[in-house]
Design a protein around this motif. Structure first.
Motif, PDB file in Angstrom:
ATOM      1  N   LYS A   1      -9.717   1.166   5.616  1.00 36.96           N
ATOM      2  CA  LYS A   1     -10.611   0.235   6.215  1.00 36.96           C
ATOM      3  C   LYS A   1     -10.035  -1.071   5.861  1.00 36.96           C
ATOM      4  O   LYS A   1      -9.767  -2.315   6.780  1.00 36.96           O
ATOM      5  CB  LYS A   1     -12.074   0.490   6.149  1.00 36.96           C
ATOM      6  CG  LYS A   1     -12.704  -0.304   7.007  1.00 36.96           C
ATOM      7  CD  LYS A   1     -14.093   0.146   6.652  1.00 36.96           C
ATOM      8  CE  LYS A   1     -15.335  -0.662   7.407  1.00 36.96           C
ATOM      9  NZ  LYS A   1     -16.767  -0.352   7.301  1.00 36.96           N
ATOM     10  N   ASP A   2      -9.861  -1.351   4.499  1.00 37.89           N
ATOM     11  CA  ASP A   2      -9.457  -2.586   4.186  1.00 37.89           C
ATOM     12  C   ASP A   2      -8.039  -3.102   4.577  1.00 37.89           C
ATOM     13  O   ASP A   2      -7.772  -4.185   5.005  1.00 37.89           O
ATOM     14  CB  ASP A   2      -9.417  -2.835   2.516  1.00 37.89           C
ATOM     15  CG  ASP A   2      -9.038  -3.854   1.943  1.00 37.89           C
ATOM     16  OD1 ASP A   2      -9.886  -4.891   1.458  1.00 37.89           O
ATOM     17  OD2 ASP A   2      -7.557  -4.205   1.801  1.00 37.89           O
ATOM     18  N   ILE A   3      -7.033  -2.167   4.548  1.00 41.22           N
ATOM     19  CA  ILE A   3      -5.680  -2.421   5.310  1.00 41.22           C
ATOM     20  C   ILE A   3      -5.671  -2.744   6.796  1.00 41.22           C
ATOM     21  O   ILE A   3      -5.138  -3.604   7.145  1.00 41.22           O
ATOM     22  CB  ILE A   3      -4.912  -1.251   4.741  1.00 41.22           C
ATOM     23  CG1 ILE A   3      -4.603  -1.207   3.295  1.00 41.22           C
ATOM     24  CG2 ILE A   3      -3.436  -1.270   5.655  1.00 41.22           C
ATOM     25  CD1 ILE A   3      -4.054   0.128   2.992  1.00 41.22           C
ATOM     26  N   ALA A   4      -6.678  -1.946   7.375  1.00 41.79           N
ATOM     27  CA  ALA A   4      -6.927  -2.026   8.830  1.00 41.79           C
ATOM     28  C   ALA A   4      -7.425  -3.631   9.058  1.00 41.79           C
ATOM     29  O   ALA A   4      -6.822  -4.213   9.902  1.00 41.79           O
ATOM     30  CB  ALA A   4      -7.815  -1.048   9.317  1.00 41.79           C
TER      31      ALA A   4
ATOM     32  N   ASP B   1      -3.831  -6.932  -4.112  1.00 40.82           N
ATOM     33  CA  ASP B   1      -4.695  -7.296  -3.048  1.00 40.82           C
ATOM     34  C   ASP B   1      -5.884  -6.568  -2.791  1.00 40.82           C
ATOM     35  O   ASP B   1      -6.998  -6.892  -2.714  1.00 40.82           O
ATOM     36  CB  ASP B   1      -4.009  -8.004  -1.843  1.00 40.82           C
ATOM     37  CG  ASP B   1      -3.373  -9.231  -2.319  1.00 40.82           C
ATOM     38  OD1 ASP B   1      -3.483 -10.029  -3.159  1.00 40.82           O
ATOM     39  OD2 ASP B   1      -2.475  -9.648  -1.417  1.00 40.82           O
ATOM     40  N   VAL B   2      -5.531  -5.512  -2.202  1.00 44.24           N
ATOM     41  CA  VAL B   2      -6.542  -4.301  -1.875  1.00 44.24           C
ATOM     42  C   VAL B   2      -7.371  -4.014  -3.149  1.00 44.24           C
ATOM     43  O   VAL B   2      -8.735  -4.038  -3.118  1.00 44.24           O
ATOM     44  CB  VAL B   2      -5.883  -2.854  -1.517  1.00 44.24           C
ATOM     45  CG1 VAL B   2      -6.842  -1.676  -1.427  1.00 44.24           C
ATOM     46  CG2 VAL B   2      -5.247  -2.981  -0.324  1.00 44.24           C
ATOM     47  N   SER B   3      -6.873  -3.649  -4.152  1.00 42.02           N
ATOM     48  CA  SER B   3      -7.606  -3.543  -5.471  1.00 42.02           C
ATOM     49  C   SER B   3      -8.936  -4.713  -5.832  1.00 42.02           C
ATOM     50  O   SER B   3      -9.879  -4.483  -6.114  1.00 42.02           O
ATOM     51  CB  SER B   3      -6.982  -3.002  -6.812  1.00 42.02           C
ATOM     52  OG  SER B   3      -6.079  -4.086  -7.139  1.00 42.02           O
TER      53      SER B   3
ATOM     54  N   ILE C   1      -3.855   4.945  -2.443  1.00 48.80           N
ATOM     55  CA  ILE C   1      -2.829   4.543  -1.631  1.00 48.80           C
ATOM     56  C   ILE C   1      -1.768   5.689  -1.653  1.00 48.80           C
ATOM     57  O   ILE C   1      -1.234   5.930  -0.280  1.00 48.80           O
ATOM     58  CB  ILE C   1      -2.297   3.318  -2.176  1.00 48.80           C
ATOM     59  CG1 ILE C   1      -3.461   2.147  -1.734  1.00 48.80           C
ATOM     60  CG2 ILE C   1      -0.911   2.819  -1.533  1.00 48.80           C
ATOM     61  CD1 ILE C   1      -3.040   0.854  -2.509  1.00 48.80           C
ATOM     62  N   LYS C   2      -1.604   6.291  -2.842  1.00 49.24           N
ATOM     63  CA  LYS C   2      -0.408   7.527  -2.703  1.00 49.24           C
ATOM     64  C   LYS C   2      -0.684   8.445  -1.679  1.00 49.24           C
ATOM     65  O   LYS C   2      -0.142   9.060  -0.916  1.00 49.24           O
ATOM     66  CB  LYS C   2      -0.131   7.817  -4.161  1.00 49.24           C
ATOM     67  CG  LYS C   2       0.754   9.002  -4.228  1.00 49.24           C
ATOM     68  CD  LYS C   2       0.788   9.393  -5.747  1.00 49.24           C
ATOM     69  CE  LYS C   2       1.962  10.569  -5.543  1.00 49.24           C
ATOM     70  NZ  LYS C   2       1.651  11.500  -6.490  1.00 49.24           N
TER      71      LYS C   2
ATOM     72  N   TYR D   1       4.493  -4.066   0.394  1.00 47.83           N
ATOM     73  CA  TYR D   1       3.596  -4.453   1.322  1.00 47.83           C
ATOM     74  C   TYR D   1       3.153  -3.044   2.164  1.00 47.83           C
ATOM     75  O   TYR D   1       3.870  -2.488   2.398  1.00 47.83           O
ATOM     76  CB  TYR D   1       4.103  -5.201   2.272  1.00 47.83           C
ATOM     77  CG  TYR D   1       4.324  -6.813   1.866  1.00 47.83           C
ATOM     78  CD1 TYR D   1       3.275  -7.718   1.579  1.00 47.83           C
ATOM     79  CD2 TYR D   1       5.691  -7.234   1.473  1.00 47.83           C
ATOM     80  CE1 TYR D   1       3.444  -8.851   1.047  1.00 47.83           C
ATOM     81  CE2 TYR D   1       5.889  -8.418   1.072  1.00 47.83           C
ATOM     82  CZ  TYR D   1       4.496  -9.429   0.633  1.00 47.83           C
ATOM     83  OH  TYR D   1       4.784 -10.593   0.096  1.00 47.83           O
ATOM     84  N   LEU D   2       1.926  -2.943   2.225  1.00 48.71           N
ATOM     85  CA  LEU D   2       1.334  -2.097   2.727  1.00 48.71           C
ATOM     86  C   LEU D   2       0.605  -2.266   4.168  1.00 48.71           C
ATOM     87  O   LEU D   2       0.265  -3.443   4.479  1.00 48.71           O
ATOM     88  CB  LEU D   2      -0.107  -1.397   2.125  1.00 48.71           C
ATOM     89  CG  LEU D   2       0.262  -1.170   0.709  1.00 48.71           C
ATOM     90  CD1 LEU D   2      -1.009  -0.890  -0.114  1.00 48.71           C
ATOM     91  CD2 LEU D   2       1.139   0.092   0.509  1.00 48.71           C
ATOM     92  N   THR D   3       1.092  -1.520   5.105  1.00 48.72           N
ATOM     93  CA  THR D   3       0.665  -1.604   6.582  1.00 48.72           C
ATOM     94  C   THR D   3       0.342  -0.313   7.326  1.00 48.72           C
ATOM     95  O   THR D   3       0.504   0.830   6.851  1.00 48.72           O
ATOM     96  CB  THR D   3       1.709  -2.277   7.423  1.00 48.72           C
ATOM     97  OG1 THR D   3       2.872  -1.607   7.492  1.00 48.72           O
ATOM     98  CG2 THR D   3       1.839  -3.633   7.164  1.00 48.72           C
TER      99      THR D   3
END
Length: 135
Positions: A40-43, A52-54, A68-69, A89-91
């Protein structure tokens, strides 16, 4: 009993049942609430990093990395190197966006059901009060 204790007892009394309801929806998709919150955070934030997520989720980096893995293994997100190869970067993937939309609908329905006896103003007051806590 002191009012502070009553407040936190009331909070804890709804926290676990909420997580259990959420996990009953999410388990169908091989997800749990901690994974859902990161997805949800990445979305919400789009292209981002695990650091940044953590930070946004208030979790330790190793915990975020493990979650994330799992999301990468499910092909719900992808990782691409940045200009600085140390940064990835995560998307969301197309599969991730589709799943996110489907699960969001179910989660929103469950949440609406849980709050059905509240007026919108009451919910707004609760949200404002919780945000003022600044924990």
């Amino acid at each position: 009993m002191r009012i502070e204790q009553e407040f936190f007892d009331a909070y804890m009394a709804i926290h676990r049942p909420y997580i259990n309801r959420a996990n009953s929806i999410l388990s169908t998709y091989n997800l749990y609430s901690s994974q859902w919150l990161i997805l949800k955070d990445i979305a919400k934030n789009g292209k981002t990093t695990s650091v940044d997520v953590s930070r946004r989720r208030g979790i330790e980096k190793p915990t975020a990395t493990k979650v994330i893995k799992h999301l990468l293994e499910l092909e719900l997100i992808k990782s691409t190197p940045g200009e600085d190869r140390r940064i990835k970067y995560l998307t969301m993937t197309g599969k991730g966006k589709h799943l996110f939309d489907e699960v969001s609908d179910k989660m929103n329905h469950m949440q609406r059901e849980m709050l059905k006896d509240f007026e919108i103003e009451e919910v707004e007051e609760l949200i404002a009060s919780l945000r003022r806590m600044n924990i």
